[in-house]
Enzyme design. Structure first.
Site, short mmCIF file in Angstrom:
data_model
loop_
_atom_site.label_atom_id
_atom_site.label_comp_id
_atom_site.label_asym_id
_atom_site.label_seq_id
_atom_site.Cartn_x
_atom_site.Cartn_y
_atom_site.Cartn_z
N PHE B 141 -8.61 54.10 -22.21
CA PHE B 141 -8.91 53.18 -21.14
C PHE B 141 -8.65 53.90 -19.82
O PHE B 141 -7.64 54.58 -19.68
CB PHE B 141 -8.02 51.93 -21.26
N ASP B 210 -0.27 54.83 -26.16
CA ASP B 210 -0.65 53.55 -25.56
C ASP B 210 -1.07 52.63 -26.70
O ASP B 210 -2.03 52.93 -27.42
CB ASP B 210 -1.80 53.77 -24.58
N TYR B 235 -0.95 40.93 -23.41
CA TYR B 235 -1.87 39.79 -23.24
C TYR B 235 -3.06 39.83 -24.19
O TYR B 235 -3.91 38.96 -24.13
CB TYR B 235 -2.35 39.67 -21.79
N LYS B 236 -3.10 40.85 -25.04
CA LYS B 236 -4.20 40.92 -26.02
C LYS B 236 -3.71 40.27 -27.33
O LYS B 236 -3.59 39.06 -27.40
CB LYS B 236 -4.63 42.37 -26.20
N ARG B 384 -18.71 43.95 -27.64
CA ARG B 384 -17.39 44.16 -28.24
C ARG B 384 -16.86 42.84 -28.80
O ARG B 384 -16.83 41.84 -28.08
CB ARG B 384 -16.46 44.72 -27.17
#
Lengths: 409, 409
Positions: B141, B210, B235-236, B384
């Site tokens: 990312f 990560d 938050y995922k 996605r």
């Protein structure tokens, strides 16, 4: 009824801000710790519930656009701006004060370093290599000093702690950046932001101010006084809630030269382009880093609504009246010699708190809290009382001093 | 009823995690974007209301002690720990992922640099000056790359972007630190954390991972595989809410050498001593910085309760079954040649998402969302779909693929 109680009643009756108090959730406690954690604005719980249940729970990912989550840092920055004397487009909200101090200091060193720094922008820097010192307020809240030490280490500068009074004498063509606190967290002393900023600029250095203990309590005048960079928290006089995000001010003329040490994807010119190379956004957005903490941030946004129609000059006038009256009541109620104020008498040198030195301060504060007067204790011997003009009244002040007198007798 | 629909029903009936779904606020939408923002756990709104109304509104400043605010970063870190295979005392929660990447990378460079780095700790470093490279996952990312660039610049290292597959060949005695993403955010490819970490250690470098796209979706095994430092968002798959604070893992054996570039007052050995000199706290607390954002953090703490009694191995098994089934349904429902999966077929190389390349992906995703199937679009041509095993079922999967087929026909 004592003369002071009568006076308190008259002062409350004449208070133009008295009506704002109704916008906070308060109880029978005299809360004089709003300089540490502001009281809860009454509109916040309902707003937070909407953010959680509807924006997150129902709209979910769509809220990044539809509920304005993505633009919250700059939108809320613009809401804070008039409270600190800034035109729009210069403040972003996010991260903690410590993280913002780091961004500001490293970016400031880089500004001081960059060749051809514009005198017109208040930063008449020489070429970089000569400016090898960062001056830091030795009386500031400790985190600023710790972070300044790290910023100095990582930019190859020397950190030199000096008191604000010593700053004019310490400035030289070796000075890159000066970090100062607007109000001393311990004594409540207000430093002279306009003249210190002018002195920093006259030496060709960059001025960074920490507004944690002044924003929301008195006029700051960032634009007017040519401050370069500023940071502040939002959970004290701005009532944003525990650990609500801090903010970063970058003077418009300097934004193109703001080179952040924390260039997260939120500060990219095209954040959803997902490009491998970093290209900074224009303007204050450069101060953003990663995904903003929406719950805390939108609680703050709701909390800022209490400022609608409030003049910061009126806040300052009431703040000084409150602290004057408190000192008067302390003199009347507290046995001679039991406490000594370390807060300046002169209005021009006083923030919105009163700090009383007291041998057994830790124990005294415990007893005050038991009796419904909440201030805080600062190691080793300071009783600290903050006066938040939006919800503290003069009757509160008289009662606090009376209880203090009883505890100390 | 088609054969796939029947199969979906049977798979849902046999799902040991099916009961967990009731703990989330869901509606008729098929939500396949939990890899971007997790759905709302049903217990969160009530908990947040208590934090706002009672802890902040009534207890105010007392909550720092009485409501456990002060210790929240390490307490919640310990709650996340078992989900990523870490023993207690190695994770603190706070700040954004970007800020934590910065802390981790700078601290890792300093570890690699320090003389006598212990081989037994998995970091058999040579003396500092030779290790002048930071390797960064070129497919990660983007924010990780931007922050790595800054960390390299500020520590005088060279940043070298390489794909995870190229890492073993790129490692040398010049490598100080390697930053890798466990799961590719775009393709959903799962990288081989155990073998890559071993390769990094064999080269004498420090491994930083990560975990944003793996934590909560599959076993990570930080302790088992000897990872040095790790960061991740919450938050995922951890459903902490929009912008909920990230976390930092510092392997126990390395904590004494964790030298933070952001030494805020919350990481001081005696934070309320208000001392001018910084002295780092022991343990993972060194990863703290400034005042934590309590509202966001305590929402996360409540959200983590849904993991009580959930085995991460069961989550992984269901995740693979979901993505297998989705690929099978896509093959059945979507016209040949309209999409191409870029997600690996091999289970050992697949995270918990499926990415489909599709020429008009942006437009297709809009139409999917209009029809109640929420995934997301990644520039320039990727659809996605994230599969969060705690609340996505097999019937959802079949419906999503069917609607996709209709949209693409």
């Amino acid at each position: 009824m004592s003369e002071l109680t009568t006076r308190a009643g008259a002062l409350d009756a004449a208070d133009e801000l008295a009506g704002v108090r109704k916008q906070f959730v308060l109880d029978e406690v005299v809360y004089l710790d709003g300089n540490s954690l502001g009281a809860l604005p009454a509109n916040v719980p309902g707003h937070v519930e909407d953010v959680v249940r509807r924006q997150w729970g129902e709209l979910r990912i769509r809220s990044w656009d539809e509920s304005g989550w993505w633009t919250a840092p700059e939108r809320i920055g613009d809401r804070i701006a008039p409270l600190v004397g800034a035109a729009p487009g210069q403040i972003v909200v996010g991260d903690s004060t410590s993280v913002n101090v780091f961004k500001a200091l490293v970016a400031a060193v880089r500004m001081a370093d960059s060749a051809g720094a514009a005198g017109s922008a208040g930063v008449a820097g020489s070429a970089g290599s000569g400016r090898d010192e960062i001056l830091v307020d030795a009386t500031t809240f400790p985190t600023d000093g710790y972070i300044a030490e790290s910023a100095a280490r990582m930019t190859g500068r020397t950190l030199r702690p000096v008191t604000p009074a010593e700053v004019p004498g310490a400035l030289s063509d070796r000075t890159a950046v000066v970090l100062l606190n607007h109000v001393d967290y311990r004594t409540g002393r207000l430093h002279d932001l306009p003249s210190l900023t002018a002195a920093v600029h006259a030496a060709g250095a960059v001025a960074v101010w920490d507004l944690c203990h002044s924003a929301g309590a008195l006029p700051v005048g960032l634009d007017e006084h040519g401050v370069d960079l500023a940071v502040g928290c939002t959970y004290k006089y701005l009532n944003g809630g525990p650990g609500s995000p801090a903010y970063l001010y970058v003077r418009r003329e300097l934004q193109d030269r703001f080179d952040s040490p924390l260039p997260g994807w939120n500060s990219h010119a095209e954040p959803f382009g997902m490009r491998p190379a970093f290209e900074p956004a224009a303007g204050a957005l450069r101060g953003r880093v990663g995904t903003p903490d929406i719950l805390s941030m939108l609680a703050l946004e709701a909390a800022l609504e209490v400022w609608d129609g409030v003049r910061i000059e009126a806040v300052r006038a009431k703040s000084l009246a409150l602290t004057d009256f408190f000192l008067e009541c302390v003199a009347a109620y507290v046995p001679e010699g039991r406490v000594e104020s370390v807060t300046p008498v002169a209005h021009s040198e006083r923030g919105s708190q009163v700090a009383l030195r007291c041998d057994d301060a830790g124990d005294v504060m415990k007893r005050l809290i038991e009796r419904g007067v909440v201030g805080d204790f600062r190691h080793p011997d300071v009783l600290r009382f903050g006066f938040t003009p939006l919800y503290v009244g003069f009757a509160d002040v008289a009662r606090a001093a009376r209880v203090l007198g009883e505890v100390l007798r």
